[in-house]
Design a protein around this motif. Structure first.
Motif, PDB file in Angstrom:
ATOM      1  N   HIS A  89       0.842  -1.195   0.000  1.00  0.00           N
ATOM      2  CA  HIS A  89       0.000   0.000   0.000  1.00  0.00           C
ATOM      3  C   HIS A  89       0.877   1.244   0.000  1.00  0.00           C
ATOM      4  O   HIS A  89       2.064   1.212   0.343  1.00  0.00           O
ATOM      5  CB  HIS A  89      -0.899   0.027   1.237  1.00  0.00           C
ATOM      6  N   ASP A  90       0.281   2.347  -0.354  1.00  0.00           N
ATOM      7  CA  ASP A  90       0.934   3.637  -0.209  1.00  0.00           C
ATOM      8  C   ASP A  90       0.805   4.068   1.256  1.00  0.00           C
ATOM      9  O   ASP A  90      -0.253   3.867   1.866  1.00  0.00           O
ATOM     10  CB  ASP A  90       0.267   4.676  -1.114  1.00  0.00           C
ATOM     11  N   PRO A  91       1.856   4.663   1.849  1.00  0.00           N
ATOM     12  CA  PRO A  91       1.779   5.079   3.262  1.00  0.00           C
ATOM     13  C   PRO A  91       0.606   5.988   3.579  1.00  0.00           C
ATOM     14  O   PRO A  91       0.032   5.919   4.677  1.00  0.00           O
ATOM     15  CB  PRO A  91       3.119   5.804   3.485  1.00  0.00           C
ATOM     16  N   ASP A  92       0.209   6.833   2.605  1.00  0.00           N
ATOM     17  CA  ASP A  92      -0.907   7.745   2.859  1.00  0.00           C
ATOM     18  C   ASP A  92      -2.233   7.012   3.015  1.00  0.00           C
ATOM     19  O   ASP A  92      -3.202   7.581   3.537  1.00  0.00           O
ATOM     20  CB  ASP A  92      -1.009   8.764   1.729  1.00  0.00           C
ATOM     21  N   ASP A  93      -2.281   5.750   2.570  1.00  0.00           N
ATOM     22  CA  ASP A  93      -3.506   4.970   2.751  1.00  0.00           C
ATOM     23  C   ASP A  93      -3.788   4.692   4.218  1.00  0.00           C
ATOM     24  O   ASP A  93      -4.934   4.429   4.605  1.00  0.00           O
ATOM     25  CB  ASP A  93      -3.401   3.632   1.994  1.00  0.00           C
ATOM     26  N   PHE A  94      -2.737   4.742   5.053  1.00  0.00           N
ATOM     27  CA  PHE A  94      -2.886   4.450   6.479  1.00  0.00           C
ATOM     28  C   PHE A  94      -2.930   5.716   7.328  1.00  0.00           C
ATOM     29  O   PHE A  94      -2.945   5.639   8.555  1.00  0.00           O
ATOM     30  CB  PHE A  94      -1.748   3.556   6.954  1.00  0.00           C
ATOM     31  N   ARG A  95      -2.928   6.870   6.680  1.00  0.00           N
ATOM     32  CA  ARG A  95      -2.955   8.131   7.414  1.00  0.00           C
ATOM     33  C   ARG A  95      -4.253   8.873   7.144  1.00  0.00           C
ATOM     34  O   ARG A  95      -4.893   8.682   6.115  1.00  0.00           O
ATOM     35  CB  ARG A  95      -1.745   8.992   7.029  1.00  0.00           C
ATOM     36  N   ILE A  96      -4.624   9.732   8.090  1.00  0.00           N
ATOM     37  CA  ILE A  96      -5.885  10.470   8.012  1.00  0.00           C
ATOM     38  C   ILE A  96      -5.574  11.919   7.645  1.00  0.00           C
ATOM     39  O   ILE A  96      -4.863  12.618   8.376  1.00  0.00           O
ATOM     40  CB  ILE A  96      -6.644  10.411   9.355  1.00  0.00           C
ATOM     41  N   LEU A  97      -6.086  12.373   6.523  1.00  0.00           N
ATOM     42  CA  LEU A  97      -5.853  13.747   6.080  1.00  0.00           C
ATOM     43  C   LEU A  97      -6.917  14.669   6.664  1.00  0.00           C
ATOM     44  O   LEU A  97      -8.111  14.469   6.472  1.00  0.00           O
ATOM     45  CB  LEU A  97      -5.882  13.820   4.550  1.00  0.00           C
TER      46      LEU A  97
END
Length: 638
Positions: free
Chosen positions: A212-220
């Protein structure tokens, strides 16, 4: 003689010293029967006296009086040095002893676990591509040399002063309370910021492992400022797990670190061997496309890859045989780590041209480029293991720093409490890791990485300077003439190093100034060697080639500071300013009260000694290094 107010009895009782009231003539023992030993106290209490038990904070009028005495108290703390005996004595203020369970084998794996992690996997690609090219291996060698010189200095202190305070305790003994506090505040910042950076990197490699891309696990969160709006709950989760492990047991942390480090080493060997199979020597041309300046600039940044070994020195209090175990553990782990870093840097740059290195996941993408896509998952797993070890050892080390600072009451003594069941400083561990988790939750990795290295290089320089002071100055024994010569030579060593570093940062092509500054450094070090007689010989283990090795450590650390950008120095100055505000309003008065109260209790046992000549009588220091309170100046009336 300095007199203790009547409320000081309650304050000393708080410290858990059973014989305090008896020594003060009350005829009672402070905590019931018995003549010795430590009182077991509940760690998780939140009374005022757990945080501000000192006389200066008993009332607003007391606090106002203390603030009026700030200039006098500041001078006292600047020119007062702790003694080795005092640093060992303050362990009693934690309520319970830390368990001595670690061997040199534990320390060596702790050392490698503390260091080999995010730095090598995150920053190598960036520095190779942007600043050093294939010569990044030389950048690692320079940083490794600087770190190794600092390791020698730390090792002598850790053997001679086996307490949990690390550089704070060492600087407090040799350079005084004030310098020690500023240094300790910056190393704690480095731990928190470094831990947050590693936790954010942990999420990135976990995402790679999950494809996965790291941003998939982060909340924007759009309402927050850019750079602080990508919330990372996985980073917080890993910090919670690390906190639980660090709180439960130091030996348990060692075992988990040992297992993780073994797996990590296997993966590193795989990267080196498999990578060299796919090596192409043509990729090593050109070797240094950015020249020497690029090599040293990369070296200053890559010093982050070595941050963490000082955490091992804080574990000397929990080591079975510090004289044997600490030198083997610290020096051995640093030599192995530097060798591994250089081999990994060589492997990466042989696998692909430096211009095509991926800056986010260099090793994973390198294997993908040579046709071994499956290997990127092995690399990601190894990186996760390494970063887990870094977080664990950092958690153990930073808590022990805070514990020892709190023992002196420069920070609230609540942080100094050691749980009698686990033998670990629970309060300090939880608070430090909570701060790390909060920063990791909000702050992007690139912002965090810009804050690293400067504090650590500053601390390492001070430790090397403190070692020279330790070897060549003993209060009451060193003559004024030799003391003045020592000060002059140290000023020349530091001044010439700063001038060399500044010229490197200002002049891009010049060389004439080096013909002046470098000989001054050589002559001043030689002058210290020939004209100032040593005042102390190490009892158990000593740094070789004194004063040359510590002097070289000072020069290299200052030189690397000259390669760091000005924004880092601005943040360093801002944090130091914050530390000064806290110190002047709280830490100064708390530590002053503590020093005076325990100084009276110690009497002629000598818990503190003055730097200035003439304030310690020969009678008072006979067999001790203590302050003669009869000749010490008394505080001015408020």
């Amino acid at each position: 003689m300095f007199s203790i107010p009547k409320n000081a009895l309650h304050y000393l009782e708080f410290e858990g010293l059973r014989d305090t009231q008896e020594n003060m003539g009350t005829g009672n023992e402070a905590n019931g029967g018995g003549s010795s030993g430590l009182t077991r106290r509940r760690v998780c209490t939140f009374r005022k006296d757990d945080f501000l038990p000192e006389e200066s904070f008993k009332s607003w009028s007391n606090y106002a009086s203390a603030l009026k005495q700030t200039p006098y108290r500041l001078v006292d703390r600047i020119f007062t040095r702790s003694s080795v005996e005092a640093e060992l004595e303050v362990k009693a203020r934690s309520g319970n002893e830390m368990k001595k369970t670690l061997s040199w084998w534990d320390l060596m794996w702790f050392g490698m676990g503390a260091v080999i992690g995010a730095g090598i996997f995150v920053l190598t690609g960036l520095e190779a591509r942007e600043h050093a090219g294939p010569a990044v291996v030389l950048s690692y060698a320079v940083s490794g040399l600087s770190a190794l010189l600092s390791v020698f200095c730390y090792t002598e202190f850790a053997v001679e002063i086996p307490v949990a305070g690390g550089s704070f305790a060492y600087l407090r003994v040799e350079l005084g309370d004030f310098v020690a506090f500023i240094a300790a505040g910056n190393i704690l910042l480095e731990y928190v910021i470094g831990g947050a950076a590693v936790a954010r990197s942990w999420t990135s490699y976990f995402a790679t492992l999950c494809n996965h891309d790291p941003d998939d696990f982060r909340i924007l969160v759009h309402g927050l400022t850019d750079g602080y709006n990508q919330l990372d709950p996985i980073a917080v989760g890993i910090m919670i797990v690390i906190c639980i492990i660090a709180v439960v047991s130091t030996k348990g942390s060692s075992r988990l670190n040992y297992i993780a480090s073994v797996v990590h080493m296997v993966v590193i060997l795989f990267i080196i061997i498999a990578g060299l199979i796919k090596a192409d020597p043509k990729n090593y041309t050109p070797f240094a496309p950015f020249g020497p300046r690029g090599i040293f600039k990369a070296s200053a940044v890559l010093f982050f890859a070595y941050v963490g070994f000082d955490a091992v020195s804080t574990m000397a209090e929990e080591t079975k045989n510090p004289a044997r175990d600490v030198p083997i553990g610290l020096v051995g782990s640093m030599v192995i780590t530097t060798t591994i870093y250089c081999l990994l840097a060589i492997t990466l740059c042989l696998m692909q041209p430096y211009t095509s290195i991926d800056v986010n996941a260099p090793f994973s993408r390198a294997f993908e480029m040579v046709g071994w896509s499956w290997a990127q998952y092995v690399v990601a797993a190894g990186a996760l293991k390494g970063m887990t070890s870094v977080l664990l050892v950092s958690a153990v080390g930073q808590a022990r720093y805070l514990t020892h600072i709190a023992r002196t009451h420069m920070m609230p003594p609540w942080f100094a409490k050691v749980d009698h069941k686990t033998g670990t400083p629970i309060n300090a561990t939880i608070v430090m890791l909570a701060a790390t988790a909060v920063i990791a939750f909000f702050t992007k990795l690139d912002i965090l990485s810009e804050l690293l290295s400067i504090s650590t290089l500053f601390i390492f320089m001070l430790v090397a300077l403190a070692l020279l002071v330790r070897r060549y100055y003993v209060s009451g024994e060193t003559t004024p003439e030799n003391r003045n010569k020592l000060i002059a030579f140290l000023a020349l060593i530091v001044g010439s190093s700063i001038a060399t570093s500044a010229y490197w940062g200002i002049s891009k092509t010049g060389w004439i100034a080096y013909c002046i500054t470098v000989p001054i450094w050589i002559l001043s070090t030689a002058g210290l060697w020939f004209f100032v007689p040593p005042a102390r010989t190490p009892k158990l283990w000593g740094v070789p080639l004194v004063p040359w090795l510590p002097s070289a450590s000072i020069a290299i650390n200052i030189f690397l500071l000259g390669s760091i950008d000005k924004h880092s120095f601005e943040r360093f100055a801002a944090w130091t300013a914050f530390l000064l505000v806290y110190y002047f309003f709280f830490g100064l008065h708390a530590s002053y009260d503590t020093a005076k109260a325990f100084g009276v209790k110690a009497g002629q046992e000598g818990m503190y000694r003055k730097v200035e000549e003439g304030q310690v009588s020969s009678a008072a220091i006979s067999g001790f290094d203590g302050v003669d309170t009869r000749n010490a100046p008394s505080a001015p009336a408020p």
